[in-house]
Design an enzyme around this catalytic site. Structure first.
Site, short mmCIF file in Angstrom:
data_model
loop_
_atom_site.label_atom_id
_atom_site.label_comp_id
_atom_site.label_asym_id
_atom_site.label_seq_id
_atom_site.Cartn_x
_atom_site.Cartn_y
_atom_site.Cartn_z
N HIS A 1 51.64 33.11 53.73
CA HIS A 1 51.91 33.18 52.29
C HIS A 1 52.84 34.35 52.02
O HIS A 1 52.75 35.40 52.68
CB HIS A 1 50.59 33.34 51.52
N GLY B 1 53.75 32.72 40.70
CA GLY B 1 53.07 33.56 39.71
C GLY B 1 54.00 34.07 38.61
O GLY B 1 53.62 34.96 37.85
N GLU C 1 52.87 36.56 49.85
CA GLU C 1 52.18 37.82 49.55
C GLU C 1 51.74 38.52 50.83
O GLU C 1 51.76 39.75 50.91
CB GLU C 1 51.00 37.55 48.59
N GLU D 1 57.46 27.40 49.21
CA GLU D 1 57.15 28.19 48.02
C GLU D 1 58.28 29.18 47.77
O GLU D 1 58.31 30.26 48.38
CB GLU D 1 55.85 28.96 48.22
N ASN E 1 44.95 27.76 45.86
CA ASN E 1 44.92 29.07 46.50
C ASN E 1 44.34 30.05 45.49
O ASN E 1 45.02 30.46 44.57
CB ASN E 1 46.34 29.48 46.91
N LYS F 1 43.57 33.05 45.86
CA LYS F 1 43.99 34.44 46.08
C LYS F 1 42.74 35.36 45.99
O LYS F 1 41.65 34.92 46.32
CB LYS F 1 45.08 34.84 45.09
N SER G 1 54.27 28.23 40.51
CA SER G 1 54.08 27.95 39.08
C SER G 1 53.97 26.46 38.76
O SER G 1 54.41 26.02 37.70
CB SER G 1 55.19 28.61 38.25
C1 PEP Z 1 50.64 30.44 45.43
O1 PEP Z 1 50.01 31.47 45.39
O2 PEP Z 1 50.76 29.85 46.51
C2 PEP Z 1 51.22 29.93 44.19
C3 PEP Z 1 52.01 28.88 44.24
O3 PEP Z 1 50.90 30.58 43.03
P1 PEP Z 1 51.22 30.11 41.53
O4 PEP Z 1 50.88 28.64 41.45
O5 PEP Z 1 50.33 30.95 40.67
O6 PEP Z 1 52.68 30.35 41.29
#
Ligand code: PEP
Length: 249
Positions: free
Chosen positions: A94, A172, A96, A166, A9, A11, A212
């Site tokens: 997501h 992040g 976000e 998630e 992803n 972003k 992460s």
């Molecule tokens: C994500 O944006 O779906 C995500 C898991 O980000 P990160 O791996 O940076 O935590």
């Protein structure tokens, strides 16, 4: 049987040229390798059509689509428009999008229907925020997200969904869920699907972990029986970081 998938992803990162360079570099690196998972990159809308020309073994997805079919919705991009680029996947829900753009379970339900109507595979994200984890209500939260957005789908349509668990506190932040926490939630999600659609559909649903994930924890996370891959944010922005996650399978 369900597929192992490692999906990046991106972003809101990468200019068109930077995105093209990254996609080309990844495709060149993966060419000829025997992988135990499908690799997908989910890019900003502007990259989709151009990147499709540069990849063949990598899947392509958007990170969002509109909850409306077409018309006077300035700035929106419909599921049909995403599909017309040749992309096969779309991330929906997501955290976000839920947190910053007010996307509710009801809105996400519309997006899923439109994605499916346009033959896109939704990568549907679910997960609790930290206070919910601390209150011990993570299962309730995730069950509600799934039920309110997905459980009116027919069994055939539900069978086309990829889920991504998630935990929002892990996205992040550098703070990964432990392998045990991931397995526990993935098993709960599969049990929830079994309760609604039966064991065969549940066993065939790919459930990815996101939050992460990186080169050092991916092997451990993916070794769990109910973890079928990862949705990878930060670590998908460089081939050096993304490749070891892909090769963790
Ligand atoms: C994500 O944006 O779906 C995500 C898991 O980000 P990160 O791996 O940076 O935590």
């Amino acid at each position: 049987m369900r597929k192992n998938i490692v999906a990046g992803n991106w972003k809101m990162n990468n200019s068109l040229q930077e995105g093209l360079d990254l996609a080309k570099d990844l495709q060149k690196t993966l060419k000829g390798k025997t992988l135990q998972c499908e690799v997908v990159i989910c890019t900003p809308f502007i990259h989709l059509a151009s990147i499709l020309k540069e990849i063949d073994t990598i899947g392509l997805g958007a990170q969002n689509c509109a909850d409306k079919v077409s018309g006077a919705y300035t700035g929106e991009v419909s599921a049909a428009m995403v599909a017309s680029t040749g992309a096969q996947y779309v991330i929906i829900g997501h955290s976000e999008r839920r947190a910053y753009y007010g996307e509710t379970n009801a809105i996400l339900k519309e997006k899923v229907l439109l994605a499916l109507a346009n033959d896109l595979t939704p990568i549907f994200c679910i997960g609790e925020v930290l206070p919910e984890r601390e209150a011990g209500i993570q299962e309730q939260v995730v069950e509600t997200q799934i039920r309110e957005s997905l459980f009116d789908l027919s069994p055939a349509d539900f069978g086309k969904i990829v889920l991504a668990y998630e935990p929002v506190w892990a996205i992040g932040t550098g703070k990964t869920a432990t392998s045990e926490q991931a397995q526990e939630m993935h098993a709960f999600i599969r049990k929830t699907i079994t309760g609604k659609y039966g064991k065969e559909i549940a066993d065939n649903t790919s459930i990815l972990y996101g939050g992460s994930a990186n080169a050092s924890n991916a092997k451990d996370l993916f070794s769990n029986p109910d973890v079928d891959g990862g949705l990878i944010g930060g670590a998908s922005l460089g081939v050096d970081k993304f490749l070891p996650i892909i090769e963790a399978f």
